[in-house]
Design a protein around this motif. Structure first.
Motif, PDB file in Angstrom:
ATOM      1  N   GLY A  10     -35.881 -45.538 -29.033  1.00 33.66           N
ATOM      2  CA  GLY A  10     -34.982 -46.588 -28.562  1.00 33.66           C
ATOM      3  C   GLY A  10     -33.818 -46.858 -29.504  1.00 33.66           C
ATOM      4  O   GLY A  10     -32.955 -47.667 -29.190  1.00 33.66           O
ATOM      5  N   SER A  11     -33.775 -46.184 -30.647  1.00 30.01           N
ATOM      6  CA  SER A  11     -32.695 -46.414 -31.615  1.00 30.01           C
ATOM      7  C   SER A  11     -31.449 -45.620 -31.233  1.00 30.01           C
ATOM      8  O   SER A  11     -31.517 -44.670 -30.450  1.00 30.01           O
ATOM      9  CB  SER A  11     -33.151 -45.999 -33.016  1.00 30.01           C
ATOM     10  N   LYS A  12     -30.320 -46.008 -31.815  1.00 29.63           N
ATOM     11  CA  LYS A  12     -29.069 -45.284 -31.599  1.00 29.63           C
ATOM     12  C   LYS A  12     -29.206 -43.845 -32.060  1.00 29.63           C
ATOM     13  O   LYS A  12     -28.705 -42.915 -31.442  1.00 29.63           O
ATOM     14  CB  LYS A  12     -27.947 -45.947 -32.400  1.00 29.63           C
ATOM     15  N   SER A  13     -29.869 -43.691 -33.196  1.00 31.57           N
ATOM     16  CA  SER A  13     -30.060 -42.358 -33.755  1.00 31.57           C
ATOM     17  C   SER A  13     -30.855 -41.464 -32.793  1.00 31.57           C
ATOM     18  O   SER A  13     -30.517 -40.288 -32.604  1.00 31.57           O
ATOM     19  CB  SER A  13     -30.782 -42.505 -35.087  1.00 31.57           C
ATOM     20  N   SER A  14     -31.870 -42.029 -32.159  1.00 27.91           N
ATOM     21  CA  SER A  14     -32.656 -41.213 -31.228  1.00 27.91           C
ATOM     22  C   SER A  14     -31.886 -40.962 -29.930  1.00 27.91           C
ATOM     23  O   SER A  14     -32.133 -39.971 -29.232  1.00 27.91           O
ATOM     24  CB  SER A  14     -34.037 -41.830 -30.962  1.00 27.91           C
ATOM     25  N   VAL A 106     -36.844 -32.197 -31.693  1.00 28.00           N
ATOM     26  CA  VAL A 106     -35.584 -32.854 -32.048  1.00 28.00           C
ATOM     27  C   VAL A 106     -35.866 -34.322 -32.366  1.00 28.00           C
ATOM     28  O   VAL A 106     -36.545 -35.005 -31.595  1.00 28.00           O
ATOM     29  CB  VAL A 106     -34.551 -32.752 -30.900  1.00 28.00           C
ATOM     30  N   THR A 107     -35.359 -34.793 -33.501  1.00 27.22           N
ATOM     31  CA  THR A 107     -35.494 -36.218 -33.830  1.00 27.22           C
ATOM     32  C   THR A 107     -34.147 -36.736 -34.327  1.00 27.22           C
ATOM     33  O   THR A 107     -33.265 -35.965 -34.698  1.00 27.22           O
ATOM     34  CB  THR A 107     -36.522 -36.485 -34.965  1.00 27.22           C
ATOM     35  N   GLY A 108     -34.020 -38.041 -34.372  1.00 30.77           N
ATOM     36  CA  GLY A 108     -32.878 -38.649 -35.035  1.00 30.77           C
ATOM     37  C   GLY A 108     -33.165 -38.711 -36.530  1.00 30.77           C
ATOM     38  O   GLY A 108     -34.317 -38.571 -36.947  1.00 30.77           O
ATOM     39  N   HIS A 110     -32.609 -41.373 -38.386  1.00 31.98           N
ATOM     40  CA  HIS A 110     -33.124 -42.709 -38.668  1.00 31.98           C
ATOM     41  C   HIS A 110     -33.640 -43.345 -37.389  1.00 31.98           C
ATOM     42  O   HIS A 110     -33.417 -42.836 -36.293  1.00 31.98           O
ATOM     43  CB  HIS A 110     -32.046 -43.574 -39.314  1.00 31.98           C
ATOM     44  N   GLY A 111     -34.295 -44.475 -37.574  1.00 30.25           N
ATOM     45  CA  GLY A 111     -34.911 -45.129 -36.420  1.00 30.25           C
ATOM     46  C   GLY A 111     -34.448 -46.559 -36.275  1.00 30.25           C
ATOM     47  O   GLY A 111     -33.343 -46.909 -36.667  1.00 30.25           O
ATOM     48  N   LYS A 112     -35.337 -47.323 -35.729  1.00 26.40           N
ATOM     49  CA  LYS A 112     -35.002 -48.688 -35.367  1.00 26.40           C
ATOM     50  C   LYS A 112     -35.069 -49.658 -36.535  1.00 26.40           C
ATOM     51  O   LYS A 112     -34.214 -50.499 -36.696  1.00 26.40           O
ATOM     52  CB  LYS A 112     -36.018 -49.155 -34.324  1.00 26.40           C
ATOM     53  N   HIS A 113     -36.115 -49.525 -37.320  1.00 24.11           N
ATOM     54  CA  HIS A 113     -36.382 -50.604 -38.269  1.00 24.11           C
ATOM     55  C   HIS A 113     -36.215 -50.175 -39.720  1.00 24.11           C
ATOM     56  O   HIS A 113     -36.471 -50.942 -40.625  1.00 24.11           O
ATOM     57  CB  HIS A 113     -37.796 -51.150 -38.066  1.00 24.11           C
ATOM     58  N   GLY A 114     -35.819 -48.948 -39.910  1.00 24.63           N
ATOM     59  CA  GLY A 114     -35.760 -48.459 -41.285  1.00 24.63           C
ATOM     60  C   GLY A 114     -34.479 -48.870 -41.990  1.00 24.63           C
ATOM     61  O   GLY A 114     -33.653 -49.595 -41.458  1.00 24.63           O
ATOM     62  N   THR A 115     -34.344 -48.392 -43.198  1.00 24.91           N
ATOM     63  CA  THR A 115     -33.144 -48.651 -43.972  1.00 24.91           C
ATOM     64  C   THR A 115     -32.418 -47.331 -44.181  1.00 24.91           C
ATOM     65  O   THR A 115     -33.040 -46.272 -44.254  1.00 24.91           O
ATOM     66  CB  THR A 115     -33.492 -49.282 -45.348  1.00 24.91           C
TER      67      THR A 115
END
Ligand SMILES: Nc1ncnc2c1ncn2[C@@H]1O[C@H](COP(=O)(O)OP(=O)(O)O)[C@@H](O)[C@H]1O
Ligand SMILES: [Mg+2]
Length: 139
Positions: A10-14, A106-108, A110-115
């Motif tokens: 659900g993150s922008k990166s993903s 395939v992954t992003g 970064h994710g949703k809650h990380g730094t």
């Protein structure tokens, strides 16, 4: 290349990862599986009721996001599947990749809650470290 698995939280990166994965799937005429893992809640000090409510809301959010993705990709020429699993995200992504014998994960980055302090998020780092299959981390 026949099977591409993309991890979506659900993150922008993903979202960027999904776009790239879709582009590759279309070019290679590969099938695309979009996987979202509902994380286990390890907050043991929470009362059961709170834990259940958080889990419910995470489940609903994930189901809605995956449904949107499924709809948005339904007109594409390639085969698209959306998958929802529950547990440790990296473990479930690796397990799914193994079961499906994918050609690419395939992954992003970064994710949703990380730094952004770290070069990679904890989930993507674990996938890069442990995957048997090629991994594309989208930045
Ligand atoms: N629960 C999840 N389900 C599916 N994919 C995930 C999940 N969590 C992370 N990912 C994948 O890993 C990428 C990096 O996220 P993550 O490592 O969790 O970074 P952060 O530590 O910044 O949250 C995401 O863009 C996504 O592709
Ligand atoms: Mg994360």
């Amino acid at each position: 290349m026949q099977k591409i698995l993309v991890a979506h939280d659900g993150s922008k990166s993903s979202e960027k990862a999904l776009k790239k994965a879709l582009e590759l799937a279309v070019n290679f005429n590969a099938s695309l599986s979009v996987l979202s893992v509902i994380p286990e809640l390890y907050l043991t000090e929470l009362p059961d009721m709170d834990r259940e409510r958080i889990f419910e809301s995470l489940s609903t959010e994930t189901t809605n996001t995956m449904e949107k993705i499924r709809k948005s990709l339904s007109g594409k020429s390639i085969e698209v599947k959306t998958l929802i699993r529950q547990g440790d995200p990296a473990e479930k992504i690796l397990e799914t990749a193994n079961k499906m014998k994918v050609d690419l994960v395939v992954t992003g980055s970064h994710g949703k809650h990380g730094t952004k302090k770290f070069l990679l998020g904890s989930v993507s780092a674990k996938i890069v470290d442990y995957s048997k299959y090629p991994v594309l981390v989208v930045k």
